[in-house]
Write a protein that holds these residues in place. Structure first.
Motif, short mmCIF file in Angstrom:
data_model
loop_
_atom_site.label_atom_id
_atom_site.label_comp_id
_atom_site.label_asym_id
_atom_site.label_seq_id
_atom_site.Cartn_x
_atom_site.Cartn_y
_atom_site.Cartn_z
N UNK A 188 1.30 14.47 -19.29
CA UNK A 188 0.23 14.35 -18.30
C UNK A 188 0.46 13.09 -17.45
N UNK A 189 1.67 12.97 -16.94
CA UNK A 189 2.06 11.76 -16.23
C UNK A 189 1.20 11.49 -14.99
N UNK A 190 0.72 12.52 -14.33
CA UNK A 190 -0.12 12.32 -13.14
C UNK A 190 -1.46 11.71 -13.53
N UNK A 191 -2.03 12.17 -14.63
CA UNK A 191 -3.30 11.59 -15.10
C UNK A 191 -3.11 10.14 -15.51
N UNK A 192 -2.05 9.85 -16.22
CA UNK A 192 -1.78 8.48 -16.66
C UNK A 192 -1.54 7.58 -15.45
N UNK A 193 -0.79 8.06 -14.49
CA UNK A 193 -0.53 7.28 -13.28
C UNK A 193 -1.82 7.01 -12.52
N UNK A 194 -2.70 7.99 -12.43
CA UNK A 194 -3.99 7.79 -11.74
C UNK A 194 -4.83 6.72 -12.45
N UNK A 195 -4.83 6.74 -13.76
CA UNK A 195 -5.58 5.73 -14.53
C UNK A 195 -5.01 4.35 -14.27
N UNK A 196 -3.69 4.24 -14.30
CA UNK A 196 -3.05 2.94 -14.07
C UNK A 196 -3.27 2.47 -12.63
N UNK A 197 -3.20 3.37 -11.67
CA UNK A 197 -3.47 3.01 -10.27
C UNK A 197 -4.88 2.46 -10.12
N UNK A 198 -5.84 3.12 -10.74
CA UNK A 198 -7.23 2.68 -10.67
C UNK A 198 -7.40 1.32 -11.34
N UNK A 199 -6.75 1.12 -12.47
CA UNK A 199 -6.83 -0.16 -13.18
C UNK A 199 -6.25 -1.30 -12.34
N UNK A 200 -5.06 -1.08 -11.79
CA UNK A 200 -4.42 -2.11 -10.97
C UNK A 200 -5.27 -2.40 -9.73
N UNK A 201 -5.83 -1.37 -9.12
CA UNK A 201 -6.70 -1.57 -7.95
C UNK A 201 -7.92 -2.40 -8.32
N UNK A 202 -8.48 -2.16 -9.49
CA UNK A 202 -9.64 -2.94 -9.93
C UNK A 202 -9.25 -4.41 -10.14
N UNK A 203 -8.04 -4.66 -10.60
CA UNK A 203 -7.58 -6.05 -10.76
C UNK A 203 -7.44 -6.73 -9.41
N UNK A 204 -6.93 -5.98 -8.42
CA UNK A 204 -6.79 -6.54 -7.07
C UNK A 204 -8.16 -6.84 -6.47
N UNK A 205 -9.14 -5.96 -6.71
CA UNK A 205 -10.50 -6.19 -6.20
C UNK A 205 -11.09 -7.44 -6.86
N UNK A 206 -10.90 -7.59 -8.17
CA UNK A 206 -11.40 -8.78 -8.87
C UNK A 206 -10.74 -10.05 -8.34
N UNK A 207 -9.45 -9.98 -8.09
CA UNK A 207 -8.70 -11.13 -7.59
C UNK A 207 -9.21 -11.52 -6.20
N UNK A 208 -9.54 -10.54 -5.39
CA UNK A 208 -10.04 -10.80 -4.03
C UNK A 208 -11.41 -11.47 -4.08
N UNK A 209 -12.24 -11.13 -5.07
CA UNK A 209 -13.58 -11.67 -5.19
C UNK A 209 -13.56 -13.04 -5.85
N UNK A 210 -12.68 -13.26 -6.80
CA UNK A 210 -12.62 -14.51 -7.55
C UNK A 210 -11.78 -15.53 -6.78
#
Length: 155
Positions: free
Chosen positions: A130-152
């Motif tokens: 289920x590589x597409x599902x795993x990739x989507x989860x990782x993409x979302x996680x990395x995006x959330x880290x970038x959003x946190x970095x932009x706010x902090x």
């Protein structure tokens, strides 16, 4: 069954490595390695190429190395380290994993200070199946880290 069965079998696999290696290749060529890998690692959504590659890796692995890795894993307890992690942690568990049970993923999420637990369909090799599902989860996680970095603000 770890102490009375699995540990002794792994210790036995070390001196019997050459014989087990030949037997692994025999099971790869007769298809029984594929059947075992299909049962232990997948849920039926894998491609024939994924199944063959996983079976090939199983046949190719040197049994004494696998045995020593198994023995080390049985004696390893990393739970204490999880409570010290300060970085966000994305845990991806597989709902039908017969090797690393979903309870293990839940336990990691409980112990980690900042974690996000997500389950995907699939077995032990859900990353492939289920590589597409795993990739989507990782993409979302990395995006959330970038959003946190932009706010902090950085100091």
């Amino acid at each position: 069954i770890e102490q009375p069965v699995l540990k002794p079998l792994n210790w036995l696999a070390i001196p019997l490595g050459p014989l087990l290696y030949v037997m692994n290749w025999q099971s790869y060529w007769n298809g029984s390695m594929h059947a075992a890998v299909r049962f232990t690692s997948f849920t039926g959504q894998q491609s024939p190429q994924q199944l063959d590659h996983a079976a090939y890796l199983g046949a190719k692995a040197w049994p004494p190395h696998v045995a020593r890795g198994n023995l080390a894993a049985m004696d390893f307890d990393g739970q204490g380290a999880l409570t010290c992690l300060e970085s966000p942690l994305q845990i991806i568990g597989a709902k039908h994993d017969r090797v690393t049970k979903p309870e293990a993923s839940r336990r990691i999420a409980e112990l980690a200070v900042t974690s996000n637990l997500t389950f995907v369909e699939g077995g032990h090799l859900a990353l492939w199946e289920f590589e597409k599902d795993v990739t989507a989860i990782l993409d979302q996680f990395v995006s959330s880290l970038h959003r946190q970095e932009a706010v902090t603000p950085s100091i």
